[in-house]
Each structure stands twice: as C-alpha cells, then as structure tokens.
Design a protein around this motif. Structure first.
Motif, short mmCIF file in Angstrom:
data_model
loop_
_atom_site.label_atom_id
_atom_site.label_comp_id
_atom_site.label_asym_id
_atom_site.label_seq_id
_atom_site.Cartn_x
_atom_site.Cartn_y
_atom_site.Cartn_z
N ASP A 83 0.86 -1.26 0.02
CA ASP A 83 0.00 0.02 -0.08
C ASP A 83 0.81 1.18 -0.18
OD1 ASP A 83 -2.86 -1.01 0.86
OD2 ASP A 83 -1.39 -2.15 1.84
N ILE A 84 0.31 2.46 -0.61
CA ILE A 84 0.99 3.56 -0.57
C ILE A 84 -0.15 4.64 -0.03
CG2 ILE A 84 1.92 5.56 -1.84
CD1 ILE A 84 1.60 1.98 -3.72
N HIS A 85 0.49 5.39 0.89
CA HIS A 85 -0.36 6.59 1.67
C HIS A 85 0.10 7.96 1.35
CE1 HIS A 85 -2.75 3.80 4.00
NE2 HIS A 85 -1.93 2.96 4.18
N LEU A 86 -0.64 8.58 0.75
CA LEU A 86 -0.19 9.96 0.38
C LEU A 86 -1.12 11.14 1.07
CD1 LEU A 86 0.14 9.76 -3.47
CD2 LEU A 86 1.87 9.48 -1.94
N THR A 87 -0.40 11.66 1.88
CA THR A 87 -1.28 12.96 2.59
C THR A 87 -0.59 14.19 2.90
OG1 THR A 87 -2.92 12.95 4.53
CG2 THR A 87 -0.87 11.85 4.93
N ILE A 88 -1.00 15.27 3.03
CA ILE A 88 -0.27 16.68 3.30
C ILE A 88 0.49 16.68 4.55
CG2 ILE A 88 -1.60 17.79 1.70
CD1 ILE A 88 -2.86 19.30 4.12
N GLY A 89 1.70 17.10 4.69
CA GLY A 89 2.23 17.43 5.68
C GLY A 89 3.16 16.35 6.40
N LYS A 90 3.24 15.17 5.12
CA LYS A 90 4.05 14.16 5.38
C LYS A 90 4.76 13.45 4.26
CE LYS A 90 4.19 9.71 8.39
NZ LYS A 90 5.51 10.35 9.15
N LEU A 147 -7.02 2.43 -6.22
CA LEU A 147 -6.80 3.83 -5.52
C LEU A 147 -8.13 4.41 -4.86
CD1 LEU A 147 -5.46 3.77 -8.64
CD2 LEU A 147 -4.49 5.69 -7.63
N ASN A 148 -7.98 4.99 -3.82
CA ASN A 148 -9.13 5.68 -3.17
C ASN A 148 -8.59 7.17 -2.73
OD1 ASN A 148 -10.39 6.90 -0.62
ND2 ASN A 148 -11.96 5.47 -1.61
N ALA A 149 -9.09 8.29 -3.55
CA ALA A 149 -8.96 9.40 -3.41
C ALA A 149 -9.92 9.95 -2.44
CB ALA A 149 -8.69 10.28 -4.64
N TYR A 150 -9.53 10.73 -1.32
CA TYR A 150 -10.56 11.25 -0.30
C TYR A 150 -9.98 12.61 0.20
CZ TYR A 150 -7.27 9.19 2.77
OH TYR A 150 -6.16 8.75 3.57
N TYR A 151 -11.14 13.33 0.67
CA TYR A 151 -10.90 14.62 1.14
C TYR A 151 -10.72 14.50 2.85
CZ TYR A 151 -11.58 17.65 -2.88
OH TYR A 151 -11.25 18.12 -4.29
N GLN A 152 -9.90 15.03 3.23
CA GLN A 152 -9.55 14.97 4.89
C GLN A 152 -9.21 16.73 5.14
OE1 GLN A 152 -6.74 14.95 7.25
NE2 GLN A 152 -5.24 15.50 5.45
N SER A 200 -10.47 19.10 4.26
CA SER A 200 -10.63 19.99 2.97
C SER A 200 -9.56 19.92 1.93
CB SER A 200 -10.90 21.31 3.41
OG SER A 200 -11.97 21.62 4.21
N HIS A 201 -8.73 18.78 2.24
CA HIS A 201 -7.43 18.73 1.30
C HIS A 201 -7.48 17.14 0.66
CE1 HIS A 201 -5.67 22.49 1.82
NE2 HIS A 201 -5.77 22.34 3.12
N LEU A 202 -7.04 16.94 -0.51
CA LEU A 202 -7.07 15.61 -0.95
C LEU A 202 -5.94 14.68 -0.40
CD1 LEU A 202 -7.64 15.98 -4.70
CD2 LEU A 202 -9.00 14.67 -3.28
N SER A 203 -6.29 13.43 -0.15
CA SER A 203 -5.13 12.49 0.18
C SER A 203 -5.36 11.16 -0.69
CB SER A 203 -5.39 12.03 1.61
OG SER A 203 -5.21 13.02 2.63
#
Length: 344
Positions: free
Chosen positions: A19-26, A85-90, A92-95
């Motif tokens: 798995d790959i996780h893409l989220t802002i701030g990391k 893939l699952n694109a989702y908002y958290q 108010s930003h995309l992850s």
C-alpha cells in the motif's frame, strides 16, 4: 509537474510494498510486509497531491470526486502492475490510499492455502464467503480460486468488483468482469442482472448491504456457486453478521436458508514472517456439514468453534490452530502470533 505518482508507484513495486499513503504534511508512506515505512522524501503539499490525483484519475470521474468527496478507481502501468486507488478529502484537502495489485494472479499453491480450497472452488453451487479485516488478502484468495476454476473446469464466471483488481483471461472458463460504477450501478443491481446472464459462478466483491446479501443467498439457492467477501473476524461472526442484517421477523427463515446454501467460510489474516521479508496467511475454515447446518438452524452459532476444533479430517480448523501451526513451523514469531492465541 513536480512529483510524479507514477514514479512513486513503480518504486513501491520494487520495494515490495502492498500500500501507498499520500497525505499532506508528511512524505509518502509505504506499507511493506505489514509495517508502515516513511520514505526519505520531501513532505507532501496540497499542490503535490492535487497533481498526483490529476495524473491518475480519469477525467470522467473528477466531477464524482468533487460531489462525493471520495472515489474508488483502478489504474494500471503496463508491464509493471495494477493498482486500486481511493482518493478522498480530509480537512478539506485531498489524500490518496493506493493498494498494489500484482500483475500475475497467484495460485492457491503460491499462497500456501489449505488444499480444501481447491475442493471448495470446484463445488457446483452454494455460498462461499472469504472474510477478514481490510488488507487480509481476501481479494487475492478469491482471485486464486477463480484461477483454479479457470485451469480445471468449464464455467461461465461473472465477477462484480469495485474496482476490478486482478485481470483474468478466458481459458477453460468464460470470465466476465464488471466494475461497479462503470459497468453496473451497484452490487445488488449487478447481482440481480447476473442471474439472467447464464452464470455458473458469481463473485461479489463485497457483500455490503441487505439487498446484496439477500440476492446472493437467492442466487446460491437457485443452483449457482456464489463467492463473496465480508469484513468479519471469524466463521461464527460471519454467520451472525448475515443473520443480523435481516429484520427479526425474517431471521428464522434466513437461518433455514443459510443452513441449506452455505458451503464454506474462509476467514484469514496476514502475519509478518520471522525475517520481516513477507507475510503468511493464517486461516480459519468452516465447511457446512450436518452438524454445522443444525447449529445454524437452532441458533447455536456459539458452538461452531467446537466443530472447527474437532473436524480437522474434513478440512476445518480454527484461526488459533492455524496460527499455532505457523508458530511451530517457525514461519512467524510469538510477538506476531500472541494476539490470536488463547490462554491455556
């Protein structure tokens, strides 16, 4: 474009990530053999992730993402792999969360699954459920079972998936793969339609609601082999979950139907190996025999574990028995096994 998600996906394959996780701030985070590993890369910004999503999300789905605030889809890199893939908002930003799907469909032998799964795959009718938490390999087990059918029997197989993961080729079997959203509106709609498409086998990627579960039971009653998944923790919990979905006034009838159509429940977990270089499947397998059928009809589901413990000759075993076997073979260590062992 500053950062390419396609390059990241290719790197993840080489690192054997699941798995790959893409989220802002990391920085990007990979799950490798069950463990989360943060890559030595710059921290992701909202713009980075927006560009990454745009790189792989089909234009036809962008409006749906904005409306629903999340979306499932698949993506393939020729010669490399496929991805769910699952694109989702958290906040108010995309992850984005991405699951790696291997190009080559593994065999049941590759997965080191119990031989009884071949016998289950060759059944002509009934309901077969593969259960476990997210990331426990349910889809891979089902794909291996379909592959076994494709190699050994002649059948028309219809799969309903969200999204399509493993791509099957026609061999001995005709395999029609339908994706929820693009090929059919929902699991329930696709399942009802499948009954008019002359199937021998119907695979339901996820039995999410009453409508889908009820139709799957009906399909199994009418002479089809129905394969499905549920997010439950054990064979007994799976049966309780199916019955509890229905209204109390319907449950007595559902017990009778389920006692008749259930073929097997395969519950599984993936445990990290001793060398931390891979994972092994621990399984719990329930085969519906006369004793199990009686327990379902008579509301004695809590006694099913006793049947599992005493019916090894029929291919049954508990999850704890499987974990102890892996521990004895030194495939896993005690720290990995202890969560599934009862005090003695």
């Amino acid at each position: 474009m500053g950062r390419s998600v396609i390059t990241l996906l290719s790197d993840a394959i080489h690192l054997e990530a699941s798995d790959i996780h893409l989220t802002i701030g990391k920085p990007p985070v990979l799950r490798i053999h069950g463990e989360l590993v943060t890559l030595d890369q710059p921290t992701l910004t909202p713009n980075d992730i927006n560009e990454m999503v745009d790189e792989v999300l089909p234009a036809s789905l962008k409006e749906q993402l904005e409306e629903n605030r999340e979306i499932d889809f698949s993506y393939g890199i020729p010669g490399v792999s496929r991805f769910r893939l699952n694109a989702y908002y958290q906040r108010s930003h995309l992850s984005m969360a991405i699951r790696v799907i291997q190009m080559v469909i593994p065999t049941l032998d590759d997965l080191q699954m119990p031989s009884i799964l071949r016998t289950i795959s060759e059944k002509k009718q009934g309901l077969v459920l593969v259960t476990g938490p997210t990331g426990s390999g349910k889809s891979t087990t089902l794909a291996a079972m379909i592959k076994h059918m494709n190699d050994s029997v002649k059948r028309h197989i219809i799969t309903l998936e969200d999204p399509i993961e493993y791509l099957h080729k026609h061999r001995n079997c005709i395999i029609d793969q339908r994706e929820i959203g693009s090929d059919t509106k929902s699991f329930g709609t696709g399942l009802r339609s499948a009954l008019r498409q002359d199937p021998d086998v119907i695979l339901v990627g996820e039995m999410r609601d009453l409508d889908t579960i009820a139709t799957a039971i009906t399909a199994a009653e009418t002479g089809h082999l129905v394969l499905g998944t549920l997010h439950t923790s054990s064979a007994a919990a799976t049966i309780d979950r199916i019955i509890d979905v229905f209204q109390p006034s319907q449950q007595a009838q559902i017990r009778i139907q389920l006692a008749s159509v259930l073929t097997a429940v395969i519950s599984q977990r993936l445990l990290t190996t001793v060398d931390r270089q891979g994972r092994k499947a621990a399984t719990e397998i329930l085969i519906n025999n006369y004793a199990v059928s009686n327990l379902i009809r008579n509301e004695k589901i809590h006694q099913i574990e006793n049947v599992l413990q005493t019916s090894k000759a029929e291919g049954m075993h508990t999850l704890e028995m499987s974990v102890r076997q892996l521990l004895q073979a030194k495939a896993i260590d005690y720290d990995e096994a202890r969560h599934y062992l009862k005090e003695r």
